[in-house]
Design a protein around this motif. Structure first.
Motif, short mmCIF file in Angstrom:
data_model
loop_
_atom_site.label_atom_id
_atom_site.label_comp_id
_atom_site.label_asym_id
_atom_site.label_seq_id
_atom_site.Cartn_x
_atom_site.Cartn_y
_atom_site.Cartn_z
N ARG A 109 0.79 -1.23 0.00
CA ARG A 109 0.00 0.00 0.00
C ARG A 109 0.82 1.28 0.00
NH1 ARG A 109 -4.18 1.40 3.72
NH2 ARG A 109 -3.29 0.24 5.42
N GLU A 110 2.08 1.25 0.33
CA GLU A 110 2.85 2.49 0.47
C GLU A 110 3.24 3.06 -0.88
OE1 GLU A 110 6.28 4.34 3.36
OE2 GLU A 110 5.98 2.19 3.27
N CYS A 111 3.11 4.38 -1.01
CA CYS A 111 3.46 5.09 -2.25
C CYS A 111 4.82 5.76 -2.09
CB CYS A 111 2.42 6.15 -2.58
SG CYS A 111 0.74 5.53 -2.69
N GLN A 112 5.42 6.13 -3.20
CA GLN A 112 6.71 6.81 -3.17
C GLN A 112 6.64 8.15 -2.44
OE1 GLN A 112 8.03 7.14 -7.20
NE2 GLN A 112 9.27 5.28 -7.10
N ASP A 113 5.48 8.81 -2.49
CA ASP A 113 5.39 10.14 -1.89
C ASP A 113 5.14 10.10 -0.38
OD1 ASP A 113 2.77 9.41 -1.69
OD2 ASP A 113 1.97 11.02 -2.93
N GLY A 114 5.16 8.91 0.21
CA GLY A 114 4.99 8.80 1.65
C GLY A 114 3.57 8.52 2.08
N SER A 115 2.63 8.54 1.15
CA SER A 115 1.24 8.28 1.49
C SER A 115 0.97 6.78 1.48
CB SER A 115 0.30 9.00 0.51
OG SER A 115 0.47 8.47 -0.79
N MET A 116 -0.23 6.41 1.87
CA MET A 116 -0.63 5.01 1.88
C MET A 116 -1.96 4.89 1.15
SD MET A 116 1.58 3.18 3.80
CE MET A 116 0.77 1.83 4.66
N HIS A 117 -2.08 3.93 0.22
CA HIS A 117 -3.35 3.71 -0.44
C HIS A 117 -4.39 3.32 0.60
CE1 HIS A 117 -2.11 4.02 -4.62
NE2 HIS A 117 -1.02 3.34 -4.32
N GLN A 118 -5.60 3.89 0.49
CA GLN A 118 -6.64 3.62 1.46
C GLN A 118 -7.43 2.35 1.15
OE1 GLN A 118 -7.02 6.04 4.32
NE2 GLN A 118 -5.01 5.80 3.39
N GLY A 119 -7.39 1.91 -0.09
CA GLY A 119 -8.17 0.75 -0.48
C GLY A 119 -7.31 -0.49 -0.61
N ARG A 120 -7.75 -1.39 -1.49
CA ARG A 120 -7.05 -2.63 -1.73
C ARG A 120 -6.75 -2.78 -3.21
NH1 ARG A 120 -10.52 -7.11 1.73
NH2 ARG A 120 -10.13 -6.27 3.81
N LEU A 121 -5.79 -3.62 -3.51
CA LEU A 121 -5.55 -3.99 -4.90
C LEU A 121 -6.70 -4.87 -5.38
CD1 LEU A 121 -1.73 -4.72 -4.74
CD2 LEU A 121 -2.81 -3.03 -6.23
N GLU A 122 -7.22 -4.53 -6.53
CA GLU A 122 -8.38 -5.23 -7.06
C GLU A 122 -8.08 -5.69 -8.49
OE1 GLU A 122 -13.16 -4.30 -7.53
OE2 GLU A 122 -11.74 -2.63 -7.50
#
Length: 221
Positions: free
Chosen positions: A68-81
Motif C-alpha cells: 500500500r505504500e506510495c513513493q510520496d509517503g502516502s498510503m493507499h486507502q483501499g485494496r488492490l483489485e
C-alpha cells in the motif's frame, strides 16, 4: 525559495490531527486499525477519531496490505483489485486498444485466465507479482504497477495531495480531467475521483513557482 522547497518536502508526513510536520514517518505513530493515518501520540489520535472513523477501514490479513505504500509517503486507502471488466487503453501515440480481464487485449484473455487458474492456482497475490498492471487500487484508480502516489484530490486521505493543482489550490481543468479519464479509463472504472483541490495542500510560495513552471513547460493550467 529554499524555505518553500523545504516545506514541500516536509509535507509528505504529518499528524492527521494537529498537522505537525515531521521529516521522518518513524517519528509519528500509525493508526493500528487502518495502518494509514499518522499521529503524534494517543491524544491526537483520540481527538481525530470522530473524523477518521468514517475512513478507518481495516484490512486484516488481506494480501495487498504490504503493497500500500506510495513513493510520496502516502498510503493507499483501499485494496488492490483484479481488473475483470472491459475497457480501452490509449497509448502515447493515441492508439486505442480494447482490453478485458486482467487488463489484457481481448484476444489474450482466455489464455491469461488459464495461466491464472493453472499456474498460479487462482492466487491473486502471486498473479499480482507476475502482472502488476492487471490490478488497480480501488481507492483512487491507480494501476498496481504505478507507485507515484494516489491521484486523489481529496482531504479524506491522511497525506495531502502533492499534485500541481492541489499545491496551487486549483481544481483540475476540464481538458486535463478528460485526458486523465481517457488514459486511465480501465483503472478508474466505477470510481468517482474528486476534482476539487485538497485544501491542506495549498502552499502560497510553491503555488506561484508551480504556475510559472507549468507555463514555461507549456502544460495545462
Amino acid at each position: 525559495m529554499a524555505d518553500a522547497f523545504d516545506l514541500e518536502i516536509r509535507r509528505d508526513v504529518f499528524c492527521s490531527q494537529c498537522k505537525k510536520w515531521s521529516r521522518d514517518p518513524a517519528n509519528l505513530k500509525r493508526c493500528s486499525r487502518c495502518k494509514a493515518s499518522l499521529y503524534c501520540d494517543a491524544a491526537c489520535q483520540k481527538k481525530h477519531w470522530s473524523t477518521h472513523k468514517v475512513f478507518c477501514l481495516p484490512a486484516p490479513g488481506h494480501w495487498s496490505e504490504k503493497y500500500r505504500e506510495c513513493q510520496d509517503g502516502s498510503m493507499h486507502q483501499g485494496r488492490l483489485e483484479l481488473i475483470t471488466w472491459e475497457g480501452v487503453v490509449t497509448d502515447y501515440d493515441g492508439e486505442v486498444t480494447r482490453t478485458g480481464w486482467a487488463s489484457a487485449e481481448l484476444e489474450d484473455v482466455d489464455e491469461l485466465k488459464q495461466i491464472f487458474e493453472t499456474h498460479f492456482h487462482s492466487d491473486e497475490e502471486q498473479f499480482y507479482l507476475y502482472r502488476r498492471f492487471a490490478f488497480r487500487w480501488n481507492c483512487c484508480g491507480v494501476k498496481g504497477n504505478r507507485v507515484a502516489g494516489c491521484d486523489h484530490h481529496s482531504a479524506r486521505f491522511p497525506v495531502p495531495c502533492t499534485c500541481d493543482f492541489c499545491v496551487m489550490g486549483r481544481p483540475v481543468p476540464d481538458d486535463l480531467e478528460a485526458e486523465n479519464a481517457a488514459e486511465h479509463s480501465v483503472a478508474r472504472h466505477g470510481l468517482t475521483i474528486p476534482r476539487t483541490p485538497d485544501p491542506r495542500s495549498f502552499n502560497r510560495a510553491m503555488a506561484a513557482f508551480t504556475a510559472a513552471s507549468r507555463t514555461t513547460m507549456g502544460l495545462g493550467m
